[in-house]
Design a protein around this motif. Structure first.
Motif, PDB file in Angstrom:
ATOM      1  N   ALA A 296     -23.636 -33.867   2.295  1.00 25.16           N
ATOM      2  CA  ALA A 296     -23.802 -33.261   3.618  1.00 25.16           C
ATOM      3  C   ALA A 296     -25.037 -33.818   4.311  1.00 25.16           C
ATOM      4  CB  ALA A 296     -23.892 -31.740   3.491  1.00 25.16           C
ATOM      5  N   PHE A 297     -26.170 -33.809   3.601  1.00 24.23           N
ATOM      6  CA  PHE A 297     -27.407 -34.293   4.217  1.00 24.23           C
ATOM      7  C   PHE A 297     -27.342 -35.797   4.479  1.00 24.23           C
ATOM      8  CE2 PHE A 297     -29.097 -30.344   2.279  1.00 24.23           C
ATOM      9  CZ  PHE A 297     -29.622 -29.782   3.441  1.00 24.23           C
ATOM     10  N   SER A 298     -26.611 -36.496   3.631  1.00 28.67           N
ATOM     11  CA  SER A 298     -26.513 -37.943   3.759  1.00 28.67           C
ATOM     12  C   SER A 298     -25.728 -38.350   4.998  1.00 28.67           C
ATOM     13  CB  SER A 298     -25.849 -38.501   2.504  1.00 28.67           C
ATOM     14  OG  SER A 298     -25.431 -39.822   2.676  1.00 28.67           O
ATOM     15  N   LYS A 299     -24.749 -37.534   5.381  1.00 30.92           N
ATOM     16  CA  LYS A 299     -23.782 -37.987   6.382  1.00 30.92           C
ATOM     17  C   LYS A 299     -23.672 -37.107   7.606  1.00 30.92           C
ATOM     18  CE  LYS A 299     -21.053 -40.314   2.990  1.00 30.92           C
ATOM     19  NZ  LYS A 299     -20.809 -41.592   3.694  1.00 30.92           N
ATOM     20  N   SER A 300     -24.431 -36.019   7.608  1.00 28.62           N
ATOM     21  CA  SER A 300     -24.252 -35.102   8.730  1.00 28.62           C
ATOM     22  C   SER A 300     -25.586 -34.839   9.398  1.00 28.62           C
ATOM     23  CB  SER A 300     -23.665 -33.790   8.214  1.00 28.62           C
ATOM     24  OG  SER A 300     -23.807 -32.774   9.182  1.00 28.62           O
ATOM     25  N   SER A 301     -25.525 -34.450  10.651  1.00 31.83           N
ATOM     26  CA  SER A 301     -26.716 -33.929  11.311  1.00 31.83           C
ATOM     27  C   SER A 301     -26.941 -32.510  10.808  1.00 31.83           C
ATOM     28  CB  SER A 301     -26.511 -33.948  12.824  1.00 31.83           C
ATOM     29  OG  SER A 301     -25.378 -33.171  13.160  1.00 31.83           O
ATOM     30  N   VAL A 302     -28.069 -31.930  11.194  1.00 33.86           N
ATOM     31  CA  VAL A 302     -28.376 -30.560  10.798  1.00 33.86           C
ATOM     32  C   VAL A 302     -28.052 -29.650  11.984  1.00 33.86           C
ATOM     33  CG1 VAL A 302     -30.293 -29.015  10.221  1.00 33.86           C
ATOM     34  CG2 VAL A 302     -30.113 -31.248   9.109  1.00 33.86           C
ATOM     35  N   PRO A 303     -27.388 -28.507  11.746  1.00 33.82           N
ATOM     36  CA  PRO A 303     -27.021 -27.655  12.890  1.00 33.82           C
ATOM     37  C   PRO A 303     -28.253 -26.971  13.491  1.00 33.82           C
ATOM     38  CG  PRO A 303     -26.480 -26.534  10.836  1.00 33.82           C
ATOM     39  CD  PRO A 303     -26.988 -27.910  10.461  1.00 33.82           C
ATOM     40  N   CYS A 452     -21.984 -26.588   4.453  1.00 31.46           N
ATOM     41  CA  CYS A 452     -22.496 -26.225   5.777  1.00 31.46           C
ATOM     42  C   CYS A 452     -23.643 -25.220   5.604  1.00 31.46           C
ATOM     43  CB  CYS A 452     -21.368 -25.631   6.616  1.00 31.46           C
ATOM     44  SG  CYS A 452     -21.777 -25.516   8.351  1.00 31.46           S
ATOM     45  N   GLY A 453     -23.495 -24.339   4.624  1.00 30.32           N
ATOM     46  CA  GLY A 453     -24.567 -23.394   4.310  1.00 30.32           C
ATOM     47  C   GLY A 453     -25.855 -24.101   3.889  1.00 30.32           C
ATOM     48  N   PHE A 454     -25.749 -25.172   3.121  1.00 23.10           N
ATOM     49  CA  PHE A 454     -26.945 -25.932   2.707  1.00 23.10           C
ATOM     50  C   PHE A 454     -27.646 -26.536   3.934  1.00 23.10           C
ATOM     51  CE2 PHE A 454     -24.564 -26.701  -1.499  1.00 23.10           C
ATOM     52  CZ  PHE A 454     -25.215 -25.660  -2.133  1.00 23.10           C
ATOM     53  N   LEU A 455     -26.832 -27.082   4.840  1.00 19.88           N
ATOM     54  CA  LEU A 455     -27.420 -27.685   6.050  1.00 19.88           C
ATOM     55  C   LEU A 455     -28.201 -26.630   6.835  1.00 19.88           C
ATOM     56  CD1 LEU A 455     -24.488 -29.898   7.433  1.00 19.88           C
ATOM     57  CD2 LEU A 455     -26.506 -30.679   6.177  1.00 19.88           C
ATOM     58  N   TRP A 456     -27.575 -25.473   6.978  1.00 17.65           N
ATOM     59  CA  TRP A 456     -28.214 -24.401   7.739  1.00 17.65           C
ATOM     60  C   TRP A 456     -29.475 -23.898   7.030  1.00 17.65           C
ATOM     61  CZ3 TRP A 456     -30.050 -21.950  11.481  1.00 17.65           C
ATOM     62  CH2 TRP A 456     -30.421 -20.607  11.406  1.00 17.65           C
ATOM     63  N   GLU A 457     -29.409 -23.815   5.715  1.00 18.65           N
ATOM     64  CA  GLU A 457     -30.567 -23.359   4.943  1.00 18.65           C
ATOM     65  C   GLU A 457     -31.761 -24.284   5.187  1.00 18.65           C
ATOM     66  OE1 GLU A 457     -29.798 -23.184   0.721  1.00 18.65           O
ATOM     67  OE2 GLU A 457     -31.875 -22.605   0.282  1.00 18.65           O
ATOM     68  N   TYR A 458     -31.501 -25.569   5.242  1.00 21.34           N
ATOM     69  CA  TYR A 458     -32.579 -26.544   5.482  1.00 21.34           C
ATOM     70  C   TYR A 458     -33.169 -26.353   6.878  1.00 21.34           C
ATOM     71  CZ  TYR A 458     -34.956 -31.087   5.881  1.00 21.34           C
ATOM     72  OH  TYR A 458     -35.890 -32.082   6.060  1.00 21.34           O
ATOM     73  N   LYS A 459     -32.286 -26.169   7.852  1.00 16.27           N
ATOM     74  CA  LYS A 459     -32.749 -25.949   9.222  1.00 16.27           C
ATOM     75  C   LYS A 459     -33.595 -24.672   9.289  1.00 16.27           C
ATOM     76  CE  LYS A 459     -32.920 -25.692  13.764  1.00 16.27           C
ATOM     77  NZ  LYS A 459     -34.008 -26.405  14.425  1.00 16.27           N
ATOM     78  N   ARG A 460     -33.098 -23.618   8.695  1.00 18.28           N
ATOM     79  CA  ARG A 460     -33.732 -22.308   8.811  1.00 18.28           C
ATOM     80  C   ARG A 460     -35.061 -22.267   8.061  1.00 18.28           C
ATOM     81  NH1 ARG A 460     -33.500 -18.004   5.325  1.00 18.28           N
ATOM     82  NH2 ARG A 460     -31.877 -19.014   4.095  1.00 18.28           N
TER      83      ARG A 460
END
Lengths: 464, 464
Positions: A296-303, A452-460
């Motif tokens: 997810a982190f490798s290929k996606s932006s962060v929400p 998606c939860g991991f991405l959000w956790e990083y943002k938050r």
């Protein structure tokens, strides 16, 4: 930066590599190291070191580090423990940049003598300012540089990418490589820190922070004696690059086994997890989660926020995804009125038209599916999309129908998917979508939602 | 047994199948159903029903069920909702054995009229003693009978086996089939119960209890109005065959979506989980766990106790497995003195020789690895084995070295494994070991350990 850290670059990007203990015998690790180097496409010089051979793998061998006339950037050491200290002295003499110490028999053995030997060797390496990966390691792989300095040639099959793995377990590193080969996840470096003579998680984190080939750092941790420097490094590095951490040793048995394996007790599991999270690491609970988060982190932006649209070709997977999403702090909000009206115009009343949307009834209508996704993902109430489509013969055109739109959208907001089909169907399209970074695809709806939860956790928790 | 339940056998093992709404147009579900039937190798008679065609897929078509002169065991119905009631009457007239009702537009729609129509239809079906799978279903697949009565021809690619899946979601059923095709898991039947006109989980459980082709039953549940009969059936059936249950709808969003999807609120998630567990179901939390548990029960014996040996080719995976094992109530005990002495004689002191055993140092010695596994698994302190071996070039012979012994052992105690390698290495051996039921292999150590936990949970809570 001290000399040791400066030397890290020579260690990871050597122009010449000596293999101390190079061999043509299958039952010597020096054989497998030579094979790795020969087959990985390494463009620099390979220097077999062996006092009893003229040539190894067709390459002129030297009896010792000392006897080689040229410059050596990296020495891979796979000789018995009793020879190691002398090899270090010669490395110092020849100004070798770094050492990968495959040899075992130090702290990890059930004998205080092992601990003492490691201490002495550590002092030497520090005095010489030589960074040492190991002892008791499979080695390192620098995929972005075309270097396989490990005893497993098949590490070179790992895809190139922007994830760096730093691992306390060789077995786990091998497994992660094999699993990633079957998915679309690529690595910049794979590093087995082993018993961490003088390169620990701390040093690796600092090195990778400035590594232009690395955007995501994944750690497999069993136990370390003084976790504070690592925790401090994570605090620093995670602001720049996501740090994923998988920590084992939660059980009493594994805690003890870890002592024997890596020379360190796993330690109080809960304390570790607490500090890792506080420092900004994304803590995962198994090796598949590590890979899922890395992907997810490798290929996606962060929400920007936690509000996701779940757009499902069938209702069931959408429901499973919603369960996991809420557990990970994601919201599945109402769309704006305008979006909802548009979706209502595209789906019959019998469909679930509010978020999570069941696009099932639009199967035959590629245009409708495309428009629903397009309008939902642009909705101002929505920060990311989870799209779930299971093949079902009647919907065979579904992926072709949304492909161009998703490629054009280019993950301006993250698009995590579970698009699933029997072998031979949709595989080409999924590959294309992943290659163009239009989606990050997962084998199940739950894993897509969790990622998606991991991405959000990083943002938050980290970016804020 | 009442007539409806008697008819279940005709429904699942028909000699003749009518497709009401058969079509040659791709955008009609009747096309895909015909394709499924034609391509699945069904040896019985296929009877297309369509008033506007002489022939469909080259088979003589009839204008109605009534107009067909012969006997019909199963009618697959894929006509618009307004025609369904009349089709049921004709099915009764012709003594049709069972109906698969693909048509949607009943309880699941956001209109009380849908509920009323379903009630009327249900009364009719009950009066006629005709079991009806659906409405709003993809259909059924009876792999042990060579029947694909669904709208997805690719369901026939599912491997034959002894697991029956009963699912409230078509999407999940498709996904499970696709995932299982990539692993070694086989199904006897896949049944989409849809909105459960008069065949609910209850009826399916009773039917499968006595199905000789089925040894394991997996349920995907969203919500049902009156769970008690299902719970009672699980209580009864699980003593004979393991019942695995995946229940979604734990989030507020999914609960609401479930109402719209299947006409039933998901209900209080915790209450469901409690009752399911109490009734003896093995409750899993995602679709991969459902498959992992199904695979374990499908291919392994059940351990007599909770004491496992973890035998690992590398320490790290053993530690990860130990963590999960303890979470699932498994113990990793000391071996008996005799076993330990034998292992000590086979491994150097530097290895972790107590349970979990690190067999790493025996890599080059196939005989040693074999003997360690052999002696550990026979130990009277041990009820099951978890064996973890990651390929690493030097250990390429490891799997060949233990193959014959494991085949001969034949899982007298369960042997769950994570044997992992790059594509093309060990795949043939793993396949052979799985085919001969010598091992149950998983992609990660955690999933192997967890699956052993499921086996133990069944022994502890159900078999006693």
């Amino acid at each position: 930066m001290n000399k040791k850290m400066e030397n890290m670059k020579r260690l990871f990007e050597p122009k010449s590599v000596a293999v101390v203990g190079a061999s043509e015998k299958f039952d010597k690790l020096g054989f497998h190291v030579m094979k790795s180097l020969k087959e990985c496409g390494f463009s620099g010089e390979i220097i077999p070191i062996n006092p009893n051979a003229k040539k190894i793998f067709g390459i002129k061998a030297y009896p010792s580090i000392r006897s080689y006339p040229g410059r050596i950037d990296l020495a891979i050491v796979a000789v018995p423990e009793r020879f190691v200290s002398e090899v270090f002295d010669q490395c110092h003499e020849k100004d070798v940049g770094g050492i990968v110490l495959i040899t075992a028999g130090f702290r990890e053995i059930d004998d205080p003598e092992g601990e003492r030997k490691q201490m002495l060797l550590r002092e030497k390496a520090e005095r010489y300012s030589i960074p040492v990966i190991g002892p008791n390691t499979f080695g390192i792989v620098n995929l972005s540089y075309g270097l396989n300095a490990s005893f497993t040639p098949e590490f070179s099959l790992t895809k190139k990418g922007n994830v760096a793995l730093v691992s306390q377990s060789g077995g786990m590193s091998h497994l992660i490589s094999f699993l990633s080969q079957r998915q679309d996840i690529g690595f910049s470096k794979i590093v087995g820190v082993g018993n961490r003579l003088n390169v620990d998680f701390y040093e690796m984190l600092l090195f990778l922070k400035d590594d232009p080939e690395t955007n995501v750092i994944a750690l497999y941790i069993e136990g370390i004696d003084n976790p504070r420097p690592m925790i401090e490094a994570i605090k620093d590095v995670s602001k720049k690059k996501p740090v994923i951490a998988y920590k084992t040793g939660s059980s009493k048995t594994s805690n003890q086994a870890s002592k024997s394996h890596t020379g360190s007790l796993a330690g109080r599991y809960e304390l570790y997890i607490g500090s890792l999270k506080q420092a900004g690491a994304i803590v995962v609970e198994n090796v598949e989660e590590l890979l899922d988060a890395a992907k997810a982190f490798s290929k996606s932006s962060v929400p920007n926020g936690n509000r996701i649209a779940i757009l499902s070709g069938q209702a069931g997977p959408g429901i499973a995804a919603a369960d996991i999403a809420e557990k990970f702090g994601l919201e599945i909000p109402r769309f704006t009125e305008r979006t909802q009206e548009k979706i209502n115009s595209l789906l019959p009343p019998m469909a679930i038209r509010i978020n999570p949307v069941d696009m099932g009834p639009a199967w035959y209508d590629k245009e409708a599916t495309k428009k629903i996704i397009d309008v939902a993902i642009r909705d101002e109430n929505i920060d990311a999309a989870v799209i779930l489509i299971m093949y079902a013969s009647a919907n065979i055109g579904a992926v072709d129908g949304i492909k161009d739109m998703l490629i054009e959208w280019n993950q301006k907001k993250p698009v995590l998917t579970c698009i699933s089909s029997p072998s031979g169907i949709w595989e080409r399209q999924i590959e294309e979508l992943e290659e163009k970074k239009a989606i990050v695809n997962y084998p199940t709806p739950e894993r897509a939602a969790k990622s998606c939860g991991f991405l959000w956790e990083y943002k938050r928790r980290v970016l804020g």
